[in-house]
Design a protein around this motif. Sequence first.
Motif, PDB file in Angstrom:
ATOM      1  N   GLN A 188      23.650  34.952  29.497  1.00 46.54           N
ATOM      2  CA  GLN A 188      24.907  35.698  29.634  1.00 46.54           C
ATOM      3  C   GLN A 188      24.970  36.483  30.943  1.00 46.54           C
ATOM      4  OE1 GLN A 188      25.093  38.108  26.122  1.00 46.54           O
ATOM      5  NE2 GLN A 188      25.364  36.363  24.765  1.00 46.54           N
ATOM      6  N   VAL A 189      24.503  35.864  32.010  1.00 46.63           N
ATOM      7  CA  VAL A 189      24.571  36.468  33.330  1.00 46.63           C
ATOM      8  C   VAL A 189      25.760  35.838  34.058  1.00 46.63           C
ATOM      9  CG1 VAL A 189      23.382  36.793  35.528  1.00 46.63           C
ATOM     10  CG2 VAL A 189      22.092  36.851  33.400  1.00 46.63           C
ATOM     11  N   GLU A 190      26.653  36.699  34.569  1.00 44.12           N
ATOM     12  CA  GLU A 190      27.847  36.227  35.266  1.00 44.12           C
ATOM     13  C   GLU A 190      27.808  36.680  36.721  1.00 44.12           C
ATOM     14  OE1 GLU A 190      31.403  37.565  33.212  1.00 44.12           O
ATOM     15  OE2 GLU A 190      30.226  37.772  31.382  1.00 44.12           O
ATOM     16  N   GLU A 191      28.288  35.813  37.604  1.00 49.50           N
ATOM     17  CA  GLU A 191      28.392  36.182  39.013  1.00 49.50           C
ATOM     18  C   GLU A 191      29.645  37.009  39.227  1.00 49.50           C
ATOM     19  OE1 GLU A 191      28.437  32.735  41.525  1.00 49.50           O
ATOM     20  OE2 GLU A 191      26.460  32.084  40.879  1.00 49.50           O
ATOM     21  N   VAL A 192      29.555  37.981  40.133  1.00 50.24           N
ATOM     22  CA  VAL A 192      30.727  38.767  40.518  1.00 50.24           C
ATOM     23  C   VAL A 192      30.825  38.769  42.028  1.00 50.24           C
ATOM     24  CG1 VAL A 192      30.797  40.261  38.498  1.00 50.24           C
ATOM     25  CG2 VAL A 192      29.441  40.943  40.441  1.00 50.24           C
ATOM     26  N   GLY A 193      32.041  38.874  42.486  1.00 51.97           N
ATOM     27  CA  GLY A 193      32.291  38.939  43.921  1.00 51.97           C
ATOM     28  C   GLY A 193      32.516  37.580  44.528  1.00 51.97           C
ATOM     29  N   SER A 194      33.762  37.326  44.883  1.00 53.24           N
ATOM     30  CA  SER A 194      34.077  36.095  45.593  1.00 53.24           C
ATOM     31  C   SER A 194      35.120  36.415  46.659  1.00 53.24           C
ATOM     32  CB  SER A 194      34.579  35.014  44.629  1.00 53.24           C
ATOM     33  OG  SER A 194      35.723  35.437  43.944  1.00 53.24           O
ATOM     34  N   VAL A 195      35.207  35.549  47.641  1.00 55.24           N
ATOM     35  CA  VAL A 195      36.117  35.751  48.763  1.00 55.24           C
ATOM     36  C   VAL A 195      37.554  35.790  48.233  1.00 55.24           C
ATOM     37  CG1 VAL A 195      36.967  34.762  50.929  1.00 55.24           C
ATOM     38  CG2 VAL A 195      34.532  34.620  50.357  1.00 55.24           C
ATOM     39  N   GLY A 196      38.309  36.778  48.730  1.00 51.63           N
ATOM     40  CA  GLY A 196      39.709  36.919  48.338  1.00 51.63           C
ATOM     41  C   GLY A 196      39.936  37.907  47.201  1.00 51.63           C
ATOM     42  N   ASP A 197      38.903  38.340  46.525  1.00 53.77           N
ATOM     43  CA  ASP A 197      39.051  39.336  45.453  1.00 53.77           C
ATOM     44  C   ASP A 197      39.452  40.680  46.041  1.00 53.77           C
ATOM     45  OD1 ASP A 197      38.232  37.499  43.583  1.00 53.77           O
ATOM     46  OD2 ASP A 197      36.237  38.371  43.286  1.00 53.77           O
ATOM     47  N   ASP A 198      40.115  41.497  45.240  1.00 52.17           N
ATOM     48  CA  ASP A 198      40.355  42.875  45.635  1.00 52.17           C
ATOM     49  C   ASP A 198      39.022  43.605  45.629  1.00 52.17           C
ATOM     50  OD1 ASP A 198      43.120  42.562  45.862  1.00 52.17           O
ATOM     51  OD2 ASP A 198      43.467  43.084  43.756  1.00 52.17           O
ATOM     52  N   PHE A 199      38.840  44.476  46.609  1.00 52.82           N
ATOM     53  CA  PHE A 199      37.591  45.231  46.683  1.00 52.82           C
ATOM     54  C   PHE A 199      37.545  46.243  45.550  1.00 52.82           C
ATOM     55  CE2 PHE A 199      35.281  49.030  48.176  1.00 52.82           C
ATOM     56  CZ  PHE A 199      34.026  48.474  48.297  1.00 52.82           C
ATOM     57  N   ASP A 200      36.445  46.227  44.797  1.00 52.67           N
ATOM     58  CA  ASP A 200      36.223  47.163  43.702  1.00 52.67           C
ATOM     59  C   ASP A 200      34.855  47.812  43.922  1.00 52.67           C
ATOM     60  OD1 ASP A 200      35.937  48.574  41.360  1.00 52.67           O
ATOM     61  OD2 ASP A 200      36.045  46.825  40.029  1.00 52.67           O
ATOM     62  N   PRO A 201      34.823  49.101  44.227  1.00 51.34           N
ATOM     63  CA  PRO A 201      33.535  49.751  44.499  1.00 51.34           C
ATOM     64  C   PRO A 201      32.608  49.776  43.290  1.00 51.34           C
ATOM     65  CG  PRO A 201      35.308  51.374  44.446  1.00 51.34           C
ATOM     66  CD  PRO A 201      35.945  50.024  44.366  1.00 51.34           C
ATOM     67  N   ASN A 202      33.126  49.485  42.100  1.00 47.68           N
ATOM     68  CA  ASN A 202      32.277  49.448  40.916  1.00 47.68           C
ATOM     69  C   ASN A 202      31.395  48.202  40.868  1.00 47.68           C
ATOM     70  OD1 ASN A 202      33.291  51.889  39.819  1.00 47.68           O
ATOM     71  ND2 ASN A 202      35.087  50.785  39.095  1.00 47.68           N
ATOM     72  N   ILE A 203      31.846  47.117  41.496  1.00 50.35           N
ATOM     73  CA  ILE A 203      31.067  45.877  41.463  1.00 50.35           C
ATOM     74  C   ILE A 203      30.718  45.344  42.848  1.00 50.35           C
ATOM     75  CG2 ILE A 203      31.920  45.148  39.204  1.00 50.35           C
ATOM     76  CD1 ILE A 203      33.832  43.232  40.652  1.00 50.35           C
TER      77      ILE A 203
ATOM     78  N   GLY B 285      44.870  49.087  56.881  1.00 53.31           N
ATOM     79  CA  GLY B 285      45.863  48.810  55.859  1.00 53.31           C
ATOM     80  C   GLY B 285      45.483  49.438  54.533  1.00 53.31           C
ATOM     81  N   ASP B 286      46.374  49.229  53.575  1.00 56.73           N
ATOM     82  CA  ASP B 286      46.166  49.847  52.269  1.00 56.73           C
ATOM     83  C   ASP B 286      45.366  48.970  51.314  1.00 56.73           C
ATOM     84  OD1 ASP B 286      47.566  52.064  53.092  1.00 56.73           O
ATOM     85  OD2 ASP B 286      49.482  51.371  52.269  1.00 56.73           O
ATOM     86  N   THR B 287      45.634  47.666  51.337  1.00 57.03           N
ATOM     87  CA  THR B 287      44.936  46.781  50.393  1.00 57.03           C
ATOM     88  C   THR B 287      43.635  46.288  51.022  1.00 57.03           C
ATOM     89  OG1 THR B 287      46.147  44.851  51.180  1.00 57.03           O
ATOM     90  CG2 THR B 287      47.068  46.036  49.291  1.00 57.03           C
ATOM     91  N   GLN B 288      42.592  46.346  50.250  1.00 53.53           N
ATOM     92  CA  GLN B 288      41.288  45.902  50.733  1.00 53.53           C
ATOM     93  C   GLN B 288      40.880  44.651  49.967  1.00 53.53           C
ATOM     94  OE1 GLN B 288      38.815  49.321  50.086  1.00 53.53           O
ATOM     95  NE2 GLN B 288      39.432  50.285  52.014  1.00 53.53           N
TER      96      GLN B 288
END
Length: 164
Positions: A109-124, A134-137
């Motif tokens: 049950q291990v999942e990958e996180v983080g892929s190109v084009g995702d919104d930046f989330d400092p939690n992951i 700009g405003d959107t990261q």
Amino acid sequence: MNKEESSDDLDNHSSEEIDESIKIEEDNISLSEYEKIKDDYLRLAADFDNYKKRSEKEKESIGTASMAYFVESLFPLVDNFEIALSQDEVNKEIETFSSLLTSLLESLQVEEVGSVGDDFDPNIHEAVEHSGEGDTQKVEAVLRKGYLFQGNLIRPAMVKVKSE
């Protein structure tokens, strides 16, 4: 012998008197004292039940933490297989071992996180480079994949971020 018999009789009489006084005391417990004893018993039973539940949760969390530690020890191996797979010429054995490792992680049950084009989330995500204004990261590039284990982050994705 008379002295011995009289001392035995005295012991028997004193133990009978003690038993009678205990019975009298048991019969003379007031209602408030009974309620207090009953309340103490119920609290003790509830505390013991809470203790059993807490110890079960601790056992589960120890098992989960141990498994997470094991999974974390596999990450250098995963990273090296990804580096090997990015080469021009890749042996079939390396591809086979990499797919076995990937299927093992999925079964745990291990999942990958983080892929190109995702919104930046400092939690992951862990941003190591930022460009643009700009405003959107958005995630511009993934330098190292991040992983979730049973829904909990065990390694953040190392990414380059671009503001738009």
